[in-house]
Design an enzyme around this catalytic site. Structure first.
Site, short mmCIF file in Angstrom:
data_model
loop_
_atom_site.label_atom_id
_atom_site.label_comp_id
_atom_site.label_asym_id
_atom_site.label_seq_id
_atom_site.Cartn_x
_atom_site.Cartn_y
_atom_site.Cartn_z
N THR A 223 -9.32 16.67 6.69
CA THR A 223 -8.97 15.25 6.64
C THR A 223 -10.24 14.43 6.53
OG1 THR A 223 -7.85 13.40 7.73
CG2 THR A 223 -8.94 14.96 9.17
N ASN B 224 -9.96 11.29 7.54
CA ASN B 224 -9.59 10.18 8.42
C ASN B 224 -10.24 10.36 9.80
OD1 ASN B 224 -8.16 8.65 10.38
ND2 ASN B 224 -6.37 8.51 9.04
N ASP C 196 -0.16 16.55 7.22
CA ASP C 196 0.38 15.45 6.45
C ASP C 196 1.36 14.77 7.38
OD1 ASP C 196 0.33 14.03 3.94
OD2 ASP C 196 2.46 14.52 3.82
N LYS D 208 -1.24 9.17 24.08
CA LYS D 208 -0.60 9.30 22.77
C LYS D 208 -0.52 10.77 22.36
CE LYS D 208 -0.91 8.14 17.91
NZ LYS D 208 -1.71 7.61 16.81
N HIS E 107 3.69 13.06 17.44
CA HIS E 107 4.00 14.01 16.39
C HIS E 107 2.81 14.95 16.14
CE1 HIS E 107 1.90 10.56 15.00
NE2 HIS E 107 1.91 10.84 13.72
N ARG E 108 1.61 14.35 16.00
CA ARG E 108 0.43 15.17 15.69
C ARG E 108 0.06 16.04 16.90
NH1 ARG E 108 -2.16 11.43 14.22
NH2 ARG E 108 -1.36 11.49 12.11
P1 IMP Z 1 -1.82 11.30 5.52
O1 IMP Z 1 -3.27 11.12 5.86
O2 IMP Z 1 -1.53 11.57 4.10
O3 IMP Z 1 -1.17 12.28 6.45
O4 IMP Z 1 -1.17 9.88 5.77
C1 IMP Z 1 -0.66 9.57 6.98
C2 IMP Z 1 -0.36 8.08 7.05
O5 IMP Z 1 0.79 7.93 7.87
C3 IMP Z 1 -1.48 7.33 7.75
O6 IMP Z 1 -2.39 6.78 6.84
C4 IMP Z 1 -0.70 6.27 8.49
O7 IMP Z 1 -0.36 5.25 7.62
C5 IMP Z 1 0.58 6.97 8.86
N1 IMP Z 1 0.45 7.65 10.17
C6 IMP Z 1 0.44 8.98 10.41
N2 IMP Z 1 0.26 9.24 11.70
C7 IMP Z 1 0.15 8.06 12.31
C8 IMP Z 1 -0.08 7.69 13.67
O8 IMP Z 1 -0.24 8.50 14.59
N3 IMP Z 1 -0.14 6.36 13.89
C9 IMP Z 1 0.00 5.43 12.93
N4 IMP Z 1 0.19 5.72 11.66
C10 IMP Z 1 0.26 7.04 11.34
#
Ligand code: IMP
Length: 205
Positions: free
Chosen positions: A14, A16, A76, A182, A187-188
């Protein structure tokens, strides 16, 4: 299947930084070093063209595993709002454009639910995690946390849609929780704990 003599390194695919913080915390007691792609010096663009969270997680992990030769995890995740037919779903990051601020995205979702009563504002965060091992085998885990979309943004913690996602039990948004709180219910957090058990088996074999 042990990883005999392999470096005990796990790469989490990731970019992020907020997610990476949550992930590191949950996996901190694994007998392995958890690195981001950046720390591992890997830079691959993956097109997330799967139709489910699980498909996308596998796509990402496999693409990075090719470049890495070690255990690779990818997730994801996204927000599903029932009243909006499951939107933004797998498009959560891309909803209204990747560069649009979450202030605007969150406000838009609240506006789209105008006049909808609390009981019909049901939503969930979903997370699928895929682990790809050096021998090519794949394990996945998917988990969700149920809640509802509030009437206003609340809280400063977390990221993304956290300020508008509220928990039934406490009426707090997930942006009002500390990271450990949290991770406990998210979920994560739940999906990572499931995959962590599978990783333990491999690392300790
Ligand atoms: P990914 O990086 O493609 O999995 O995109 C996930 C997107 O879903 C993130 O950019 C957020 O917009 C949303 N998201 C996923 N998990 C969370 C969370 O724990 N809190 C808030 N938004 C989330």
């Amino acid at each position: 299947m042990g990883i005999m003599g392999m470096q005990r390194k796990i790469i989490f695919a990731t970019g992020n930084a907020d997610k990476m913080k949550e992930i590191r915390k949950i996996l901190e007691d694994l007998p392995a070093e958890v690195m981001s792609m950046k720390e591992a010096g890997i830079d691959v663009e993956v097109e997330e063209n799967g139709t489910t969270f699980e498909e996308n997680a596998i796509l990402k992990a496999k693409a990075v595993a090719k470049a890495a030769g070690t255990i690779v995890l990818a997730d994801d995740s996204g927000l599903e709002i029932d009243r909006l037919g499951g939107e933004p779903g797998v498009y959560s990051a891309r909803y209204m454009g990747e560069d649009t601020s979450y202030r605007i995205k969150n406000k838009n979702l609240i506006d789209r639910l105008e006049g909808v009563v609390k009981e019909e504002r049901t939503a969930r965060f979903v997370c699928a995690i895929a682990a790809v091992f050096p021998d090519g085998s794949v394990e996945t885990a998917t988990a969700a946390v149920e809640g509802y979309i509030g009437y206003e943004e609340r809280g400063e913690n977390g990221f993304g849609y956290d300020p508008i996602f509220y928990l039934w039990e406490s009426d707090l948004s997930t942006a009002q929780l500390g990271m450990e709180e949290k991770n406990e219910i998210s979920h994560r957090g739940k999906a990572l704990k499931m995959i962590k058990e599978k990783l333990k088996d491999v690392l300790e074999a």
